[in-house]
Structure formats: structure tokens, C-alpha cells
Design a protein around this motif. Structure first.
Motif, PDB file in Angstrom:
ATOM      1  N   ARG A  29       0.820  -1.220   0.000  1.00 29.42           N
ATOM      2  CA  ARG A  29       0.000   0.000   0.000  1.00 29.42           C
ATOM      3  C   ARG A  29       0.849   1.264   0.000  1.00 29.42           C
ATOM      4  N   THR A  30       2.133   1.133   0.361  1.00 28.60           N
ATOM      5  CA  THR A  30       3.026   2.285   0.378  1.00 28.60           C
ATOM      6  C   THR A  30       3.504   2.665  -1.019  1.00 28.60           C
ATOM      7  N   VAL A  31       3.647   1.692  -1.891  1.00 30.71           N
ATOM      8  CA  VAL A  31       4.192   1.935  -3.227  1.00 30.71           C
ATOM      9  C   VAL A  31       3.442   3.055  -3.960  1.00 30.71           C
ATOM     10  N   PRO A  32       2.108   3.018  -4.090  1.00 32.75           N
ATOM     11  CA  PRO A  32       1.449   4.113  -4.815  1.00 32.75           C
ATOM     12  C   PRO A  32       1.539   5.456  -4.080  1.00 32.75           C
ATOM     13  N   LEU A  33       1.587   5.439  -2.753  1.00 35.55           N
ATOM     14  CA  LEU A  33       1.734   6.689  -2.001  1.00 35.55           C
ATOM     15  C   LEU A  33       3.082   7.344  -2.299  1.00 35.55           C
ATOM     16  N   VAL A  34       4.131   6.543  -2.274  1.00 39.64           N
ATOM     17  CA  VAL A  34       5.472   7.049  -2.555  1.00 39.64           C
ATOM     18  C   VAL A  34       5.573   7.471  -4.022  1.00 39.64           C
ATOM     19  N   ARG A  35       5.041   6.660  -4.908  1.00 40.81           N
ATOM     20  CA  ARG A  35       5.081   6.980  -6.340  1.00 40.81           C
ATOM     21  C   ARG A  35       4.434   8.337  -6.602  1.00 40.81           C
ATOM     22  N   ASP A  36       3.277   8.602  -6.000  1.00 38.99           N
ATOM     23  CA  ASP A  36       2.590   9.886  -6.188  1.00 38.99           C
ATOM     24  C   ASP A  36       3.432  11.049  -5.685  1.00 38.99           C
ATOM     25  N   GLU A  37       4.066  10.878  -4.541  1.00 39.82           N
ATOM     26  CA  GLU A  37       4.883  11.965  -3.989  1.00 39.82           C
ATOM     27  C   GLU A  37       6.142  12.190  -4.833  1.00 39.82           C
ATOM     28  N   LEU A  38       6.750  11.119  -5.309  1.00 44.08           N
ATOM     29  CA  LEU A  38       7.906  11.264  -6.188  1.00 44.08           C
ATOM     30  C   LEU A  38       7.514  11.980  -7.483  1.00 44.08           C
ATOM     31  N   ARG A  39       6.381  11.602  -8.038  1.00 46.83           N
ATOM     32  CA  ARG A  39       5.897  12.218  -9.275  1.00 46.83           C
ATOM     33  C   ARG A  39       5.711  13.724  -9.080  1.00 46.83           C
ATOM     34  N   VAL A  59      24.531  18.475   1.413  1.00 43.63           N
ATOM     35  CA  VAL A  59      23.630  18.204   0.299  1.00 43.63           C
ATOM     36  C   VAL A  59      22.215  18.171   0.852  1.00 43.63           C
ATOM     37  N   PRO A  60      21.312  18.978   0.312  1.00 45.12           N
ATOM     38  CA  PRO A  60      19.938  18.987   0.824  1.00 45.12           C
ATOM     39  C   PRO A  60      19.287  17.602   0.704  1.00 45.12           C
ATOM     40  N   VAL A  61      18.471  17.282   1.692  1.00 45.68           N
ATOM     41  CA  VAL A  61      17.757  16.003   1.723  1.00 45.68           C
ATOM     42  C   VAL A  61      16.262  16.287   1.816  1.00 45.68           C
ATOM     43  N   ARG A  62      15.500  15.638   0.961  1.00 43.71           N
ATOM     44  CA  ARG A  62      14.039  15.722   1.009  1.00 43.71           C
ATOM     45  C   ARG A  62      13.518  14.334   1.368  1.00 43.71           C
ATOM     46  N   VAL A  63      12.935  14.209   2.563  1.00 36.51           N
ATOM     47  CA  VAL A  63      12.404  12.921   3.006  1.00 36.51           C
ATOM     48  C   VAL A  63      11.005  12.738   2.432  1.00 36.51           C
ATOM     49  N   VAL A  64      10.782  11.574   1.854  1.00 36.00           N
ATOM     50  CA  VAL A  64       9.487  11.189   1.298  1.00 36.00           C
ATOM     51  C   VAL A  64       8.993  10.005   2.118  1.00 36.00           C
ATOM     52  N   TRP A  65       7.983  10.232   2.925  1.00 33.37           N
ATOM     53  CA  TRP A  65       7.358   9.170   3.697  1.00 33.37           C
ATOM     54  C   TRP A  65       5.917   9.599   3.969  1.00 33.37           C
ATOM     55  N   PRO A  66       5.048   9.428   2.956  1.00 33.04           N
ATOM     56  CA  PRO A  66       3.671   9.913   3.066  1.00 33.04           C
ATOM     57  C   PRO A  66       2.907   9.254   4.220  1.00 33.04           C
ATOM     58  N   ASP A  67       1.932   9.966   4.761  1.00 33.52           N
ATOM     59  CA  ASP A  67       1.065   9.396   5.789  1.00 33.52           C
ATOM     60  C   ASP A  67       0.508   8.075   5.313  1.00 33.52           C
ATOM     61  N   GLY A  68       0.519   7.084   6.184  1.00 30.35           N
ATOM     62  CA  GLY A  68       0.024   5.752   5.832  1.00 30.35           C
ATOM     63  C   GLY A  68       1.094   4.828   5.291  1.00 30.35           C
ATOM     64  N   SER A  69       2.318   5.324   5.131  1.00 29.37           N
ATOM     65  CA  SER A  69       3.411   4.494   4.602  1.00 29.37           C
ATOM     66  C   SER A  69       3.905   3.524   5.674  1.00 29.37           C
ATOM     67  N   ALA A  70       4.389   2.389   5.223  1.00 26.18           N
ATOM     68  CA  ALA A  70       4.935   1.383   6.134  1.00 26.18           C
ATOM     69  C   ALA A  70       5.899   0.490   5.361  1.00 26.18           C
ATOM     70  N   ARG A  71       6.782  -0.115   6.102  1.00 24.52           N
ATOM     71  CA  ARG A  71       7.660  -1.112   5.500  1.00 24.52           C
ATOM     72  C   ARG A  71       6.938  -2.456   5.545  1.00 24.52           C
ATOM     73  N   ALA A  72       7.284  -3.314   4.602  1.00 21.78           N
ATOM     74  CA  ALA A  72       6.656  -4.631   4.547  1.00 21.78           C
ATOM     75  C   ALA A  72       7.071  -5.447   5.767  1.00 21.78           C
ATOM     76  N   ALA A  73       6.165  -6.269   6.229  1.00 20.04           N
ATOM     77  CA  ALA A  73       6.481  -7.145   7.360  1.00 20.04           C
ATOM     78  C   ALA A  73       7.504  -8.183   6.915  1.00 20.04           C
TER      79      ALA A  73
END
Length: 161
Positions: free
Chosen positions: A15-25, A146-160
Motif C-alpha cells: 500500500r506504500t508503493v502508490p503513495l510514494v510513487r505519487d509523492e515522487l511524481r 547536500v539537501p535532503v528531502r524525506v518522502v514518507w507519506p502518511d500511511g506508509s509502512a515497510r513490509a512485514a
């Protein structure tokens, strides 16, 4: 030209993949395609998602591989995506390490940082499990200025595990 390097987790939940993909886009859309260079090690998870989005945005992809044998380290299901992204890359930098190791990953991170104007970190903010990982890359980038932009949208999680 803007060179953006990626670092991030391999084990994003489904469920994290599309959240991250949208933020990267959205992040990449702020850059002119002709001047966009994406730097990635093409690992599964965050690196591959970022590489796909750089290409979709019309940017140039530069692959930075820790060793000539890097592909062998990948699980069989991840090799097709790796092959496709590597073939689409405008350039590939292959480091001379014989095998995957913390040293090889740190060297790949150093090469990414040497080329980057910005680091995008798909990162949950937790401490790392060793050298060469996401937390290590973020700390090294910040120390180097070097500037860092953290991408971790609400609802994101690592796989169990």
C-alpha cells in the motif's frame, strides 16, 4: 541541470508503493524534464520507483552500481525491472567492488552524493541497520551539506519481514 539522487527502503509495503510513487511524481514535476538527472542504484523498492518516475517525467537516468556483479545480488523477480531500467539509463557508473558489501554500498552512496544537488530519501526516519543504508546516506548527505528531502507519506509502512 538538477541532479537528484535517491536512497530508500527496499521493503516498502504494497500500500506504500502508490503513495510514494505519487509523492515522487509531484516532486519531479517541479523540475524541467530537459534538465532533470535522476541518480539511482536501481535496487528494488525506493530506488526502482524513483528511476521509473524520472524516466516517466522525461528526465535522464544515471545508474550507479556498487559492483559489476550487482545484478546477481537481486532476487530473481527483481531482475527484470533492473534490466529494463539499466537499459533505459542514459549512463551507468559501475564501481570496481567484486562483491556487495557495506564498503561497496558506501562507495555507491559517495558517488551518488558527488553527483547530486539533492537527495530524495524514501525513509521512515528510523535508525539504520548498518553502513551504506538509507539512514547512513541521509546522515552523510546532511554532513556534506547536500539537501535532503524525506518522502514518507502518511500511511506508509515497510513490509512485514
Amino acid at each position: 541541470m538538477t541532479a537528484i539522487a535517491v536512497t530508500g527502503h527496499l521493503d516498502l509495503s504494497e500500500r506504500t508503493v502508490p503513495l510514494v510513487r505519487d509523492e515522487l511524481r509531484a516532486l519531479l514535476a517541479a523540475h524541467r524534464p530537459a534538465g532533470l538527472i535522476g541518480l539511482s542504484c536501481l535496487a528494488p523498492g525506493a530506488d526502482s520507483l524513483f528511476a521509473e518516475e524520472v524516466l516517466a517525467a522525461g528526465g535522464r537516468l544515471v545508474a550507479v552500481l556498487p559492483s559489476p556483479r550487482y545484478r546477481r545480488w537481486l532476487a530473481e523477480p527483481d531482475r527484470a525491472a533492473f534490466d529494463r531500467l539499466l537499459a533505459a539509463a542514459a549512463a551507468a557508473v559501475v564501481l570496481p567492488y567484486r562483491e556487495q558489501s557495506d564498503t561497496a554500498y558506501q562507495a555507491a552512496n559517495a558517488e551518488l552524493l558527488r553527483r547530486a544537488d539533492l537527495v530524495v530519501a524514501v525513509w521512515d526516519g528510523r535508525p539504520g541497520r548498518g553502513l551504506g543504508g538509507t539512514a547512513d546516506m541521509v546522515a552523510t548527505a546532511r554532513q556534506a551539506g547536500v539537501p535532503v528531502r524525506v518522502v514518507w507519506p502518511d500511511g506508509s509502512a515497510r513490509a512485514a519481514a
